[in-house]
Each structure stands twice: as structure tokens, then as C-alpha cells.
Design a protein around this motif. Structure first.
Motif, short mmCIF file in Angstrom:
data_model
loop_
_atom_site.label_atom_id
_atom_site.label_comp_id
_atom_site.label_asym_id
_atom_site.label_seq_id
_atom_site.Cartn_x
_atom_site.Cartn_y
_atom_site.Cartn_z
N LEU A 6 0.84 -1.20 0.00
CA LEU A 6 0.00 0.00 0.00
C LEU A 6 0.88 1.25 0.00
O LEU A 6 1.73 1.44 0.86
CB LEU A 6 -0.96 0.02 1.20
N ASP A 147 -0.16 -9.02 -7.05
CA ASP A 147 -1.52 -8.55 -6.89
C ASP A 147 -2.15 -8.52 -8.28
O ASP A 147 -1.81 -7.67 -9.10
CB ASP A 147 -1.50 -7.14 -6.26
N ASN A 149 -5.42 -8.25 -8.93
CA ASN A 149 -6.62 -7.40 -8.99
C ASN A 149 -7.77 -8.05 -9.76
O ASN A 149 -8.58 -7.37 -10.40
CB ASN A 149 -6.28 -6.03 -9.59
N TRP A 203 -8.26 -9.56 -0.13
CA TRP A 203 -8.85 -8.23 -0.26
C TRP A 203 -10.25 -8.25 0.36
O TRP A 203 -11.07 -9.09 0.01
CB TRP A 203 -8.97 -7.84 -1.75
N THR A 204 -10.46 -7.43 1.33
CA THR A 204 -9.59 -6.43 1.89
C THR A 204 -9.45 -6.69 3.38
O THR A 204 -10.31 -7.36 3.97
CB THR A 204 -10.14 -5.01 1.62
N THR A 205 -8.41 -6.14 3.99
CA THR A 205 -8.29 -6.23 5.45
C THR A 205 -9.26 -5.29 6.15
O THR A 205 -9.47 -5.42 7.35
CB THR A 205 -6.86 -5.88 5.89
N GLU A 212 -18.84 -4.37 1.26
CA GLU A 212 -17.53 -4.69 0.72
C GLU A 212 -17.53 -6.13 0.18
O GLU A 212 -18.15 -7.02 0.77
CB GLU A 212 -16.45 -4.52 1.78
N HIS A 214 -15.30 -9.18 -0.30
CA HIS A 214 -14.04 -9.77 0.12
C HIS A 214 -13.69 -10.92 -0.83
O HIS A 214 -14.54 -11.72 -1.20
CB HIS A 214 -14.12 -10.26 1.56
N SER A 252 -1.28 -2.67 5.57
CA SER A 252 -1.83 -2.67 4.22
C SER A 252 -3.31 -3.03 4.19
O SER A 252 -3.83 -3.68 5.11
CB SER A 252 -1.05 -3.65 3.34
N ASP A 253 -3.98 -2.65 3.10
CA ASP A 253 -5.36 -3.07 2.89
C ASP A 253 -5.45 -4.42 2.19
O ASP A 253 -6.56 -4.93 1.98
CB ASP A 253 -6.14 -2.01 2.10
N HIS A 254 -4.33 -5.01 1.82
CA HIS A 254 -4.26 -6.38 1.30
C HIS A 254 -3.63 -7.28 2.35
O HIS A 254 -2.62 -6.91 2.96
CB HIS A 254 -3.38 -6.47 0.06
#
Length: 270
Positions: A6, A147, A149, A203-205, A212, A214, A252-254
Motif C-alpha cells: 500500500l 496482486d 486485482n 482483499w480487503t483487510t 464490501e 471480500h 496494508s489493505d491487502h
């Protein structure tokens, strides 16, 4: 280990997360060259920054306990010994448009999502797979990490849909299919073949948003007859279930993904 760190997060948390795992090789995404250099110095790793990455320039880098002998556009060739090379590639594919959100919002059908994903990421992953094809054909242990995506066709299955996962949809995501069709194995799914019991979300923490989506979009793929997957697990926030290993202050968000493999001796070894 593959780890989207991130942009602009504190290096102290990133260093702590890597220290908790103590991996031999780390594929990092959203990493600048100065930041990669600093983390490598802190942890005493060799490093290589892929500053010519086509999809996201100045965005990916490698850390390695082993000398990086032959850096390439997408990664590097590492020599565990003079007779034991391994090939590493690291990608950060385009994050937008992110088709699972469009599916959630009824803006796309599964067929349209696959078509959009193919249009967006197939031109990015194809040259990487082409660059790795010789290593795979020659049975050199080869690792494709990053990643992506995009979810996996191994997760959005009829069984997962019946269990109510992934919006209750079956989607044959094209990037993961393209990778496995080139001879790679999804290490997490090798270690955890039941996609319902072990979805392995990366994805995502972030939690607290009921809307959301996940999912698992960070992968370690392996190729080569000598490569055996021993373990695979996720690393993330202490309070964000279902993380396999928690690290306090994880930034991080991952979630990152860690795989342990064993390499059988080559036929020429005594």
C-alpha cells in the motif's frame, strides 16, 4: 511471500510483517525504489526494483535472501546454488475497473465481467507468461506472484456459489485460467483445495462495510515438477478474521500470502 504494501504506509509496519514471516523471497507491489532500498537495508535482503513494469511503472520490487543474478523486466533469476536456478516474476495488474464491484451493484452480468476482465488484464499478463514460458518448458522452478486485482476461477465455482460465497455467482475469471493453462499451479489452492472452507481472502483487510466484496486477488503460482507446495497462508491484521497469521500494526489493505515449497534435487545431483 507476495505483499501489496500500500502506497505511503509506514515502513515500520511493513518491516514487522516481513520479519514475522522471515521469507526467503518477497514480491512487493505498490513499492517505490527508495522505499524498497530502505526495507532491504533494514532486513538485510538483496533487492531488485522493476522500474519498467508495463502496467504500473515503478511499482513492483523483489527482496531475496539469495543473490539476484539476472534481473529481468518482470522479476529475476535467482541461484540457490550454482546448479539450482529459480525464476521469479512479480506483477501488479490493473485495479480498475474492478469487476466484482460491478457484479455486486448489478452493473454487469458474469459474462460481461469476464469480457471486461479479459480486455483489461489479458494484455498485461500475456507478455509475462510469454517471458516465463521457456523456464516452464525447461522445468526450471518458476514462481509467478503478485496482486492480480482479479479473482480466481478456482474460487468462484458452483460449490462456492451454492454456499453463498462471491455473491452467489459462478464466474470463470480469465486471468487465473490463462495462468493455469500455461502450466502454473495456484499454491494456495494446492494447499487448501476446498474453496468453501478456505476462501483465503486477501482483499480487503478493512472491515465494517457490509457492502464490501471480500475476495482472493493476491496469488503465488508455481511451476516445475520439482516444486512441491508444503504450506500456504495469509498474513494480516490481528482483528481481521479470517487471517491465518496476525501481525500487530499490519499496515496494508491487502493481506499478504506466504507459501512454503520444497524443491526436489535435480537429476544430476549426487
Amino acid at each position: 511471500m507476495t505483499y501489496n504494501v500500500l502506497y505511503a504506509t509506514p515502513d515500520t509496519g511493513t518491516v514487522r510483517a516481513i520479519e514475522a514471516v522471515d521469507p526467503d523471497v518477497v514480491a512487493l507491489q505498490e513499492i517505490s525504489e527508495p522505499r524498497l532500498r530502505h526495507i532491504a537495508d533494514e532486513l538485510d535482503y538483496y533487492f531488485h526494483h522493476s522500474d519498467e513494469h508495463e502496467a504500473n511503472e515503478e511499482d513492483t520490487g523483489l527482496l531475496s535472501r539469495y543473490p539476484i543474478s539476472r534481473p529481468t523486466r518482470y522479476g529475476a533469476l535467482l541461484y540457490l546454488t550454482v546448479d539450482d536456478p529459480i525464476r521469479i516474476a512479480n506483477v501488479h495488474l490493473s485495479p480498475y475497473p474492478y469487476e466484482p464491484y460491478a457484479l455486486r451493484d448489478d452493473e454487469m452480468t458474469p459474462r460481461e465481467a469476464v469480457a471486461q476482465a479479459r480486455k483489461t488484464r489479458s494484455p498485461e499478463i500475456k507478455p509475462v507468461l510469454d517471458a516465463l514460458s521457456k523456464s516452464v518448458q525447461e522445468d526450471v522452478p518458476t514462481f509467478l506472484m503478485g496482486d492480480f486485482n482479479e479473482p480466481s476461477h478456482l474460487d468462484w465455482t458452483p460449490a462456492a456459489a451454492e454456499a453463498g460465497l462471491h455473491l452467489g455467482l459462478e464466474v470463470p475469471w480469465p486471468t487465473s485460467r490463462a495462468v493455469t493453462e500455461r502450466g502454473f499451479r495456484d499454491a494456495f489452492r494446492v494447499a487448501h483445495p476446498d474453496e468453501v472452507k478456505r476462501p483465503g481472502y486477501t482483499w480487503t483487510t478493512l472491515t465494517g462495510d457490509p457492502d464490501e466484496v471480500h475476495d482472493r486477488i493476491d496469488f503465488i503460482y508455481v511451476a516445475g515438477a520439482s516444486v512441491s507446495v508444503e504450506t500456504a497462508y495469509t498474513v494480516g491484521l490481528r482483528d481481521a478474521s479470517p487471517t491465518d497469521r496476525s501481525v500487530s500494526g499490519y499496515p496494508s489493505d491487502h493481506r499478504s500470502v506466504v507459501t512454503t515449497v520444497s524443491l526436489a534435487p535435480s537429476p544430476s545431483d549426487p
